[in-house]
Design a protein around this motif. Structure first.
Motif, PDB file in Angstrom:
ATOM      1  N   ILE A   1       0.838  -1.200   0.000  1.00 49.68           N
ATOM      2  CA  ILE A   1       0.000   0.000   0.000  1.00 49.68           C
ATOM      3  C   ILE A   1       0.874   1.250   0.000  1.00 49.68           C
ATOM      4  O   ILE A   1       0.633   2.208  -0.742  1.00 49.68           O
ATOM      5  CB  ILE A   1      -0.951   0.022   1.206  1.00 49.68           C
TER       6      ILE A   1
ATOM      7  N   SER B   1     -10.620   0.906   0.054  1.00 44.19           N
ATOM      8  CA  SER B   1     -10.445   2.325   0.379  1.00 44.19           C
ATOM      9  C   SER B   1      -9.132   2.866  -0.184  1.00 44.19           C
ATOM     10  O   SER B   1      -9.085   3.967  -0.748  1.00 44.19           O
ATOM     11  CB  SER B   1     -10.484   2.516   1.893  1.00 44.19           C
ATOM     12  N   ALA B   2      -8.057   2.083  -0.049  1.00 43.52           N
ATOM     13  CA  ALA B   2      -6.757   2.501  -0.573  1.00 43.52           C
ATOM     14  C   ALA B   2      -6.797   2.602  -2.096  1.00 43.52           C
ATOM     15  O   ALA B   2      -6.228   3.523  -2.687  1.00 43.52           O
ATOM     16  CB  ALA B   2      -5.672   1.518  -0.137  1.00 43.52           C
TER      17      ALA B   2
ATOM     18  N   LYS C   1      -8.521   5.794  -2.972  1.00 46.62           N
ATOM     19  CA  LYS C   1      -7.679   6.938  -2.617  1.00 46.62           C
ATOM     20  C   LYS C   1      -6.584   7.177  -3.636  1.00 46.62           C
ATOM     21  O   LYS C   1      -6.307   8.328  -4.013  1.00 46.62           O
ATOM     22  CB  LYS C   1      -7.057   6.706  -1.234  1.00 46.62           C
ATOM     23  N   TYR C   2      -5.959   6.088  -4.119  1.00 47.38           N
ATOM     24  CA  TYR C   2      -4.834   6.231  -5.036  1.00 47.38           C
ATOM     25  C   TYR C   2      -5.233   6.030  -6.497  1.00 47.38           C
ATOM     26  O   TYR C   2      -4.384   5.832  -7.353  1.00 47.38           O
ATOM     27  CB  TYR C   2      -3.720   5.259  -4.642  1.00 47.38           C
TER      28      TYR C   2
ATOM     29  N   ASP D   1       1.197   4.166  -2.837  1.00 47.23           N
ATOM     30  CA  ASP D   1       1.122   5.599  -2.563  1.00 47.23           C
ATOM     31  C   ASP D   1       2.284   6.323  -3.248  1.00 47.23           C
ATOM     32  O   ASP D   1       2.113   7.339  -3.931  1.00 47.23           O
ATOM     33  CB  ASP D   1       1.162   5.826  -1.056  1.00 47.23           C
TER      34      ASP D   1
END
Length: 468
Positions: free
Chosen positions: A378, A414-415, A418-419, A382
Motif C-alpha cells: 500500500i 479504500s486505498a 484513494k490512489y 502511494d
C-alpha cells in the motif's frame, strides 16, 4: 456508415493472440478476477475458457455440455451478444452452443475469429476494414460463420492482426482478409480484402503448418521448417534485414539451415522456436523484448550492482538509514527525480515514505520487479501514485490482490479509491460482493468512510448484490 480513419502504425493497439485453455479442472478459475462473481456451481461446469481483450477484460468459456457463454467488457460488440452492453453475469451465445471450440484469436480493433473442431470459422466485432471476412464493413454483433472460399475447408488455426485476419486449413493452405495498408494480407497490393482469399505466391506449392500475426504483418511456417513473412516491416519484424514493407510472402533467408517449428508475434517483434529447442528473436526492442542477455535495458544492466554500494554515486537518507543508488538510474527511469537531481547532489534526504518502501522502490528501478509483503505494498502504491510510476502502480496492485481477505478487503478497497487504482478497486469490490456476508460483519466495514460506504452500497445494488 461513417468513414473511419485507418489505425496509426505508431499507436494503435497491439494484436493479442488469445489462447484457449482446456482441462480447467486443473485450474482454480475462481481466482481469475473476471470470474469472481460467478458461483461455485457455475465454475465447476467450465471445461474451456479464453480470456481476451487488450486488458483481459473479456472471457468466452464452454461448459461440459458445450454451452458457450461470455462476460466482461463489450468494446465494439466483441462479446458477440448482439448488443454493446457489458455484463458481469454470463450471457449465452446461442449460435456457438453445441459447437466444440478449437481455437480463438483476438485483434485489437477489436474483433474475434474462432474456429470449431469441425473446422468452421466464426467472426464478430469491429469490421471497418472487413476484418470479419463477410464482404462488408458493417460491425458484427453476433458470431457469424465465414464460408466464402472456405467451403469444404477445415480450418485448424486462426490468427488476428490489429485489423486483419488469417486462417490455416488442414491441407496446409493460408487464407487472409481485412486491412491491407502494408501488404499484410499478402495479395501483392495494398487494397483491403473483404473476403477470405488464399495466399499464394511463394506459398502456392507449400504446406503450411503454423501461422501468426503481428500488428500489421503475417507469418507462416511450412512443413520443411522455412518461415515466410509479409506485411509491415518498419521495425524489422519480418527479419529480412531491411525495414521495407513486403506485399507478398518472402522466405527469411537468415534462417537458412534452421528448422523452425513455431512462430509467434508481438506488437512489432517476432520469435521462432526451432526443432532443437532454440529461440530466435528480431524486431522492435524498446522494452528489451528480444534476448535480454545481449540487449540489456538500463534496469537490467544495473541489476548486478544493486547490492554493491561501492559502485553507487548517490545516497538516499531515509529514517536515518542510507540507501545507495546510481544517479543516472534515477534520471533515466523516474520522471519525478529528473527535476530533483542536480550535478552537485550526493545525498537526498527523504521523509515522505518509510525505508522499506523506498528500498522496494529502488529495487524496482534496478530490476523491474518488487519484493515485499502485500500489506506493505500500500505504501509503495502511494509512492508510485505520487511519482507517476504507472507500471509500478500496476505491480503494486497485483501484489496487493494476493493478500486480500475478508478482514482487510474494505481497507484495500479504500486505498484503491484513494490512489485511483481502478483495476484494484474493481477487484476489491468484486471480492467484497463475493464475500458480502462476512465482509459486512468486519470492523473495517463498520468504520467505512461515509462517502465510500454510500458509493459501495449503490454499486452493489446495481449488480444485484441485495436481491433475495
Amino acid at each position: 456508415m461513417e468513414h473511419e480513419s485507418p489505425p496509426s502504425q505508431e499507436v494503435s493497439g497491439k494484436a493479442l493472440e488469445a489462447t484457449l485453455l482446456s482441462a480447467l479442472k486443473m485450474l482454480d478459475v475462481g481466482k481469475w478476477p473476471i470470474f469472481s462473481l460467478c458461483s461455485q456451481e457455475e465454475l465447476k461446469l467450465i471445461r474451456q475458457a479464453c480470456v481476451f481483450g487488450s486488458a483481459g477484460n473479456e472471457v468466452l468459456y464452454a461448459t461440459e455440455n458445450d454451452e458457450v457463454f461470455v462476460l466482461g467488457m463489450n468494446c465494439s460488440g466483441c462479446l458477440g451478444t448482439g448488443d454493446m452492453q457489458s455484463t458481469i453475469e454470463p450471457r449465452r451465445l446461442d449460435s456457438l452452443c453445441g459447437k466444440k471450440i478449437a481455437c480463438l484469436s483476438y485483434g485489437s480493433g477489436p474483433h474475434v475469429v474462432l474456429a470449431t473442431e469441425e473446422g468452421e470459422v466464426y467472426t464478430w466485432g469491429h469490421n471497418a476494414y472487413s476484418q470479419l471476412g463477410n464482404g462488408t464493413t458493417n460491425h458484427g454483433f453476433i458470431p457469424c460463420q465465414v464460408s466464402t472460399n472456405l467451403v469444404n475447408k477445415k480450418v485448424i488455426e486462426v490468427a488476428c492482426g490489429s485489423h486483419h485476419s488469417m486462417v490455416l486449413t488442414s491441407d496446409g493452405e493460408v487464407y487472409t482478409w481485412g486491412y491491407n495498408n502494408s501488404g499484410q494480407v499478402g495479395s501483392g497490393s495494398t487494397a483491403n480484402q473483404p473476403i477470405p482469399r488464399r495466399v499464394t505466391s511463394c506459398l502456392q506449392n507449400k504446406i503450411v503448418v503454423n501461422i501468426a500475426c503481428g500488428q500489421m504483418c503475417s507469418m507462416a511456417v511450412v512443413e520443411n521448417g522455412e518461415v515466410y513473412v509479409w506485411g509491415y516491416n518498419g521495425n524489422g519484424q519480418l527479419g529480412l534485414g531491411s525495414s521495407g514493407n513486403q506485399p507478398t510472402p518472402c522466405r527469411i533467408a537468415a534462417l537458412q539451415g534452421i528448422r523452425v517449428q513455431r512462430v509467434a508475434c508481438g506488437y512489432a517483434h517476432t520469435l521462432v522456436l526451432t526443432d532443437e529447442g532454440q529461440i530466435y528473436a528480431w524486431g522492435a526492442n524498446s522494452y528489451g523484448q528480444l534476448e535480454p542477455d545481449d540487449h540489456l535495458t538500463v534496469a537490467q544492466s544495473l541489476k548486478k550492482e544493486f547490492d554493491n554500494p561501492e559502485t553507487a554515486d548517490l545516497k538516499f537518507l531515509v529514517d536515518g538509514k542510507y540507501i545507495h543508488v546510481h544517479k543516472v538510474l534515477l534520471k533515466i527511469r523516474c520522471e519525478h527525480f529528473r527535476s530533483v537531481l542536480n550535478n552537485d547532489d550526493e545525498v537526498i534526504e527523504m521523509s515522505e515514505f518509510s525505508y522499506p518502501v523506498y528500498r522496494a522502490f529502488l529495487e524496482y528501478l534496478y530490476t523491474d520487479n518488487i519484493r515485499l509483503p502485500p500489506e506493505d505494498a500500500i505504501g509503495l502504491l502511494d509512492l508510485a501514485t505520487l511519482y507517476g510510476e504507472n507500471r509500478l502502480k500496476k505491480l503494486c496492485q497485483q501484489t496487493i490482490k494476493q493478500g486480500i481477505c475478508e478482514e482487510n478487503a474494505i481497507a484495500l478497497l479504500s486505498a484503491a479509491v484513494k490512489y485511483e487504482a481502478q483495476d484494484l478497486e474493481e477487484f476489491c469490490f468484486r471480492f467484497c460482493i463475493n464475500h458480502l456476508t462476512v465482509v459486512t460483519q468486519t470492523q473495517g466495514f463498520a468504520e467505512m468512510d461515509h462517502d465510500l460506504l454510500k458509493n459501495f452500497i449503490s454499486k452493489a445494488s446495481r449488480v444485484g448484490a441485495f436481491r433475495n
